[in-house]
Design a protein around this motif. Sequence first.
Motif, PDB file in Angstrom:
ATOM      1  N   HIS A  66       0.773  -1.244   0.000  1.00  0.00           N
ATOM      2  CA  HIS A  66       0.000   0.000   0.000  1.00  0.00           C
ATOM      3  C   HIS A  66       0.806   1.299   0.000  1.00  0.00           C
ATOM      4  O   HIS A  66       0.292   2.337  -0.430  1.00  0.00           O
ATOM      5  CB  HIS A  66      -0.946   0.017   1.207  1.00  0.00           C
ATOM      6  CG  HIS A  66      -1.896  -1.132   1.233  1.00  0.00           C
ATOM      7  ND1 HIS A  66      -2.956  -1.239   0.359  1.00  0.00           N
ATOM      8  CD2 HIS A  66      -1.939  -2.243   2.004  1.00  0.00           C
ATOM      9  CE1 HIS A  66      -3.601  -2.364   0.592  1.00  0.00           C
ATOM     10  NE2 HIS A  66      -3.010  -2.987   1.594  1.00  0.00           N
ATOM     11  N   ASN A  91       1.063   3.763  -2.891  1.00  0.00           N
ATOM     12  CA  ASN A  91      -0.199   4.351  -3.336  1.00  0.00           C
ATOM     13  C   ASN A  91      -0.611   5.563  -2.508  1.00  0.00           C
ATOM     14  O   ASN A  91      -1.681   6.129  -2.743  1.00  0.00           O
ATOM     15  CB  ASN A  91      -1.307   3.304  -3.292  1.00  0.00           C
ATOM     16  CG  ASN A  91      -1.001   2.129  -4.182  1.00  0.00           C
ATOM     17  OD1 ASN A  91      -0.486   2.289  -5.283  1.00  0.00           O
ATOM     18  ND2 ASN A  91      -1.282   0.937  -3.713  1.00  0.00           N
ATOM     19  N   PHE A  99      -4.384   7.414   1.270  1.00  0.00           N
ATOM     20  CA  PHE A  99      -5.826   7.196   1.243  1.00  0.00           C
ATOM     21  C   PHE A  99      -6.268   5.862   0.645  1.00  0.00           C
ATOM     22  O   PHE A  99      -5.744   5.409  -0.372  1.00  0.00           O
ATOM     23  CB  PHE A  99      -6.512   8.358   0.523  1.00  0.00           C
ATOM     24  CG  PHE A  99      -6.310   9.656   1.265  1.00  0.00           C
ATOM     25  CD1 PHE A  99      -6.972   9.904   2.456  1.00  0.00           C
ATOM     26  CD2 PHE A  99      -5.406  10.599   0.791  1.00  0.00           C
ATOM     27  CE1 PHE A  99      -6.756  11.080   3.163  1.00  0.00           C
ATOM     28  CE2 PHE A  99      -5.186  11.776   1.489  1.00  0.00           C
ATOM     29  CZ  PHE A  99      -5.860  12.013   2.678  1.00  0.00           C
ATOM     30  N   MET A 100      -7.278   5.272   1.300  1.00  0.00           N
ATOM     31  CA  MET A 100      -7.829   3.985   0.863  1.00  0.00           C
ATOM     32  C   MET A 100      -8.408   4.059  -0.546  1.00  0.00           C
ATOM     33  O   MET A 100      -8.382   3.066  -1.262  1.00  0.00           O
ATOM     34  CB  MET A 100      -8.928   3.514   1.836  1.00  0.00           C
ATOM     35  CG  MET A 100      -8.386   2.962   3.120  1.00  0.00           C
ATOM     36  SD  MET A 100      -9.671   2.519   4.315  1.00  0.00           S
ATOM     37  CE  MET A 100     -10.734   1.457   3.374  1.00  0.00           C
ATOM     38  N   ALA A 101      -8.918   5.206  -0.920  1.00  0.00           N
ATOM     39  CA  ALA A 101      -9.517   5.352  -2.252  1.00  0.00           C
ATOM     40  C   ALA A 101      -8.511   5.033  -3.352  1.00  0.00           C
ATOM     41  O   ALA A 101      -8.902   4.647  -4.457  1.00  0.00           O
ATOM     42  CB  ALA A 101     -10.063   6.768  -2.432  1.00  0.00           C
ATOM     43  N   ASN A 102      -7.229   5.179  -3.039  1.00  0.00           N
ATOM     44  CA  ASN A 102      -6.158   4.869  -3.997  1.00  0.00           C
ATOM     45  C   ASN A 102      -5.418   3.595  -3.612  1.00  0.00           C
ATOM     46  O   ASN A 102      -4.277   3.407  -4.033  1.00  0.00           O
ATOM     47  CB  ASN A 102      -5.170   6.038  -4.068  1.00  0.00           C
ATOM     48  CG  ASN A 102      -5.835   7.308  -4.511  1.00  0.00           C
ATOM     49  OD1 ASN A 102      -6.689   7.304  -5.383  1.00  0.00           O
ATOM     50  ND2 ASN A 102      -5.468   8.412  -3.886  1.00  0.00           N
ATOM     51  N   ASN A 103      -6.048   2.733  -2.818  1.00  0.00           N
ATOM     52  CA  ASN A 103      -5.417   1.520  -2.283  1.00  0.00           C
ATOM     53  C   ASN A 103      -4.215   1.865  -1.409  1.00  0.00           C
ATOM     54  O   ASN A 103      -3.220   1.155  -1.383  1.00  0.00           O
ATOM     55  CB  ASN A 103      -5.025   0.544  -3.397  1.00  0.00           C
ATOM     56  CG  ASN A 103      -4.758  -0.856  -2.864  1.00  0.00           C
ATOM     57  OD1 ASN A 103      -5.318  -1.270  -1.848  1.00  0.00           O
ATOM     58  ND2 ASN A 103      -3.886  -1.590  -3.517  1.00  0.00           N
ATOM     59  N   GLU A 130      -3.898   3.823   4.735  1.00  0.00           N
ATOM     60  CA  GLU A 130      -4.555   4.355   5.926  1.00  0.00           C
ATOM     61  C   GLU A 130      -5.225   3.273   6.772  1.00  0.00           C
ATOM     62  O   GLU A 130      -5.142   3.317   8.003  1.00  0.00           O
ATOM     63  CB  GLU A 130      -5.524   5.481   5.587  1.00  0.00           C
ATOM     64  CG  GLU A 130      -6.824   5.076   4.939  1.00  0.00           C
ATOM     65  CD  GLU A 130      -7.751   6.264   4.699  1.00  0.00           C
ATOM     66  OE1 GLU A 130      -8.035   7.027   5.636  1.00  0.00           O
ATOM     67  OE2 GLU A 130      -8.183   6.423   3.543  1.00  0.00           O
TER      68      GLU A 130
END
Length: 148
Positions: free
Chosen positions: A103, A106, A109-113, A116
């Motif tokens: 991760h 990336n 943020f989780m939205a971009n894998n 977080e």
Amino acid sequence: MKTLIAKLTSTDAGWSALALRVPVGVIFAAHGAQKLFGWFGGYGLEGTAGWMDSIGLSPGMLMAFLAGAAEFFGGLALIIGLLTRPAAAALSIAMLVAIFAVHFANGLFMANNGYEFGLALLAASVSLLFSGAGKLSVDKLLAGKLNR
């Protein structure tokens, strides 16, 4: 041996550790079940092993088993509060590997894998590593019996 087990199970933490370890344990156990058994839409051991090989975590089967076992059994240990510190240590290592091997590149943020979610689980694991299981745990019960 009694001293080691007493140290591993000791805890002065209160109810906050319980409030942390149960939901975090459920999350870890569910993710481990995905990796090991293919439950909850997971790929199972073979699928996870293939993916781990593809990202350079080899041998994939061993890495998938180690990650899945740490998450599944470590999560169950957190839920019941049994050997919470060793479980939290194993889960912390698993999260560090996930963050940096999968991760980190990336971003946050989780939205971009991003990392977080892994970072939040790492923080919870490290917190439990320091505090121990707290109230309403098998560790508290064992520590009480060992310290008599």
